[in-house]
Scaffold this active site. Structure first.
Site, PDB file in Angstrom:
ATOM      1  CB  SER A 151      -1.701 -41.348 -14.440  1.00  0.00           C
ATOM      2  OG  SER A 151      -2.752 -41.906 -13.681  1.00  0.00           O
ATOM      3  CE1 TYR A 164      -5.516 -40.330 -18.118  1.00  0.00           C
ATOM      4  CE2 TYR A 164      -5.435 -41.922 -16.327  1.00  0.00           C
ATOM      5  CZ  TYR A 164      -5.146 -40.673 -16.823  1.00  0.00           C
ATOM      6  OH  TYR A 164      -4.488 -39.764 -16.034  1.00  0.00           O
TER       7      TYR A 164
END
Length: 253
Positions: A151, A164
């Protein structure tokens, strides 16, 4: 003699056997569809078998080659069995797309410890389980390709993304370490998506993070944008290793 109406090409000697985790929706589903359309043999893995069955049936109806199985990436034995069964059926495994992931964003002071643990289990341990399962086969074959879907969160931290982003930085670091350690013939790629149309945001339980994500996701790209990047990396000649691709929608800076 019947006339074929398939839209996918026939499998060829250059077709690869690819296991895609998290294949029931989003990037995983788009990747399975794109790779199957290019003639590769796809094994779909995820927990939602109803969706997997529908997707594999669709691919086969279009002339592609796909199978599916329930797969929980947090279970090392389950991942190892999925890889071993793939090799038993096809004689080899050429690539794994480690795509399974969760993103229940929240500020740290929300103290959602169970959600932190879930992200670590899926995003980090799940990746390690995939690597551990395929490496023995890749080393025996003298070839293979590990693709990790990380990501842009691996490169930046925003409020609500601390855990995250930590898991995605870990995914980036693990994959980069694997690239540096790998024997010739084994290729390693990290794909770092920006905002993508997917179900990831549906897992956010914190109301403040939900509000922030609604604004953030106004500029989202289709999941196939990431599928195309994965296809590009897999499609390079054997002596070319695409190390990392960062893909963002134009509206995300």
């Amino acid at each position: 003699m019947t006339t074929s109406t398939s839209t996918f090409p026939e499998a060829t000697p250059s077709s690869r056997v690819v296991l895609v985790t998290g294949a029931s929706s989003g990037i995983g589903e788009a990747t399975a569809l794109r790779l199957a359309s290019e003639g590769h043999r796809i094994v779909l893995g995820a927990r939602r078998t109803d969706r997997l069955a529908a997707l594999s049936s669709h691919i086969r109806a279009e002339g592609g080659r796909a199978g599916h199985r329930r797969l929980d990436v947090t279970d090392a034995a389950d991942v190892r069995a999925a890889v071993d069964d793939t090799v038993a059926e096809y004689g080899r495994i050429d690539a794994i797309v480690n795509n399974a992931g969760v993103m229940p964003l929240a500020r740290l002071d929300a103290l959602l410890v169970d959600e932190w643990d879930r992200m670590i289990d899926v995003n980090v341990r799940g990746l390690l389980h995939g690597i551990a399962a395929v490496l023995p086969h890749f080393r025996r074959q003298g070839a293979g390709h590990v693709v990790t879907v990380a990501s842009v969160g691996a490169h930046e931290v925003v409020p609500t993304s601390a855990v995250y982003s930590a898991t995605k930085f870990a995914a980036w670091a693990i994959t980069e370490g694997l690239r540096l350690e790998s024997e010739p013939g084994i290729r390693v790629t990290t794909i770092s998506p920006g905002v993508v149309e997917s179900e990831l945001a549906d897992h956010i339980s914190d109301p403040h993070a939900q509000d922030a994500m609604r604004v953030y996701r106004r500029n989202a790209m289709p999941a196939d944008a990431i599928a195309r990047a994965i296809s590009y990396a897999l499609g390079q000649p054997a002596d070319v290793d695409v190390n990392e691709i960062v893909v963002r929608p134009v509206g995300q800076r």
